[in-house]
Design a protein around this motif. Sequence first.
Motif, PDB file in Angstrom:
ATOM      1  N   GLU A 156       9.437   5.862  -0.891  1.00 45.27           N
ATOM      2  CA  GLU A 156       8.823   6.063   0.422  1.00 45.27           C
ATOM      3  C   GLU A 156       9.574   7.054   1.306  1.00 45.27           C
ATOM      4  OE1 GLU A 156       8.256   2.336   2.348  1.00 45.27           O
ATOM      5  OE2 GLU A 156       7.197   1.429   0.649  1.00 45.27           O
ATOM      6  N   ARG A 175       0.072  11.092   1.165  1.00 45.46           N
ATOM      7  CA  ARG A 175      -0.436   9.729   1.201  1.00 45.46           C
ATOM      8  C   ARG A 175      -1.743   9.672   1.996  1.00 45.46           C
ATOM      9  NH1 ARG A 175       3.796   6.214  -0.220  1.00 45.46           N
ATOM     10  NH2 ARG A 175       5.822   7.259  -0.301  1.00 45.46           N
ATOM     11  N   GLU A 177      -4.876   6.318   3.088  1.00 48.73           N
ATOM     12  CA  GLU A 177      -4.939   4.874   3.350  1.00 48.73           C
ATOM     13  C   GLU A 177      -4.747   4.037   2.092  1.00 48.73           C
ATOM     14  OE1 GLU A 177      -8.983   6.567   2.554  1.00 48.73           O
ATOM     15  OE2 GLU A 177      -7.295   7.033   3.900  1.00 48.73           O
ATOM     16  N   ARG A 178      -4.892   4.627   0.923  1.00 51.27           N
ATOM     17  CA  ARG A 178      -4.708   3.895  -0.325  1.00 51.27           C
ATOM     18  C   ARG A 178      -3.295   4.031  -0.894  1.00 51.27           C
ATOM     19  NH1 ARG A 178     -10.255   5.450  -3.675  1.00 51.27           N
ATOM     20  NH2 ARG A 178     -11.760   4.581  -2.155  1.00 51.27           N
ATOM     21  N   GLY A 179      -2.480   4.912  -0.297  1.00 54.68           N
ATOM     22  CA  GLY A 179      -1.133   5.142  -0.785  1.00 54.68           C
ATOM     23  C   GLY A 179      -0.949   6.576  -1.254  1.00 54.68           C
ATOM     24  N   LYS A 180      -0.131   6.789  -2.292  1.00 59.97           N
ATOM     25  CA  LYS A 180       0.136   8.129  -2.801  1.00 59.97           C
ATOM     26  C   LYS A 180      -1.110   8.718  -3.447  1.00 59.97           C
ATOM     27  CE  LYS A 180       4.975   7.043  -3.897  1.00 59.97           C
ATOM     28  NZ  LYS A 180       5.970   6.908  -4.985  1.00 59.97           N
ATOM     29  N   THR A 181      -1.319  10.010  -3.185  1.00 58.50           N
ATOM     30  CA  THR A 181      -2.491  10.690  -3.760  1.00 58.50           C
ATOM     31  C   THR A 181      -2.174  11.367  -5.087  1.00 58.50           C
ATOM     32  OG1 THR A 181      -2.028  12.819  -2.705  1.00 58.50           O
ATOM     33  CG2 THR A 181      -3.283  11.193  -1.418  1.00 58.50           C
ATOM     34  N   GLU A 213      10.355   0.087  -7.603  1.00 63.04           N
ATOM     35  CA  GLU A 213       9.123  -0.431  -7.013  1.00 63.04           C
ATOM     36  C   GLU A 213       8.650  -1.685  -7.749  1.00 63.04           C
ATOM     37  OE1 GLU A 213       6.663   3.072  -7.298  1.00 63.04           O
ATOM     38  OE2 GLU A 213       7.017   3.545  -5.193  1.00 63.04           O
TER      39      GLU A 213
END
Length: 294
Positions: free
Chosen positions: A222, A245, A247-251, A294
């Motif tokens: 992060e 990033r 709303e779902r996280g990493k693109t 993670e």
Amino acid sequence: MKTTLHILTIGILITLFSCGQTNDKRNIPLVTTNSLQTSNDKKEKERLEKRRAIEKQDNADSLRLDKVLQDALKIANQNISKNRFIKKYEVSPDSIPVSVEINLDYHFTKTNPHLIIRRNEPSAIYIDIYAKGENKFEKVISHEQWTMTYVNDTIRDINGDGLNDLVVNWYGSSGCCLKAFSNVYLLRKDKKAFSENFEFINPTFSPNEKIIRGVCYGHPGETEMYKYKWNGEKVDTLEYVSYERNERGKTGKVIISADRPYGDEFKTLKLLNSVPTEYKKIEGYDWFTGSGYE
């Protein structure tokens, strides 16, 4: 008549009872206020006494350690005619053990000797460095590091100018995340004096490129990476690397920017499909990706 006396008696009793209540109510806050004031005064007195005790101890420690340093300097001055000299010993002023090392040598260049005096005590490590003049030693660095955070120190060319520098490596004692620090003192062109210290977090130095790459402070997967470049006795910021990033996280995309994503100067310079190869071998790269954490 009896009725009148009865009414008067009740009136007198009510009056007396009311007066008693009024006095009680008036006195209760007074007692409470005095008690609170006394308690506050006591706490303040205790705080001041503790502060004075700490200051007294700090002053005693400072005087004790300064005497150890001055005694080491006396030994060094007795050998000032030499360009190489080393002596190690231990002393216990006030029953506190201190290890001392006096080391005069060509530590940083082949032409100008420097004197390094180390004092190691249970709570801290002190590194004092002096340039050797014709008849005296002139202090050019004074570094103090907690023993609990100290890792090591090295003498190496860190900025690619061909001169050896001092690097003190340590690890933060508090905080959630990767926090390996390096304090760098650059040897100046006169080959005697040093710059003020530069502090880097989780750095990987590349002297040939005059570049510093590293991982910023933050949770694994992060945080960001940085890339700096030496510019004399300054450090220029070249770029930051972070994951894009939503709303779902990493693109899956990687942002190269002029500042960290939440910084005032944040500006996307490039949007890439993967992390540039130059970053993949730096210390802490797995922390940046989050792989294994993670």
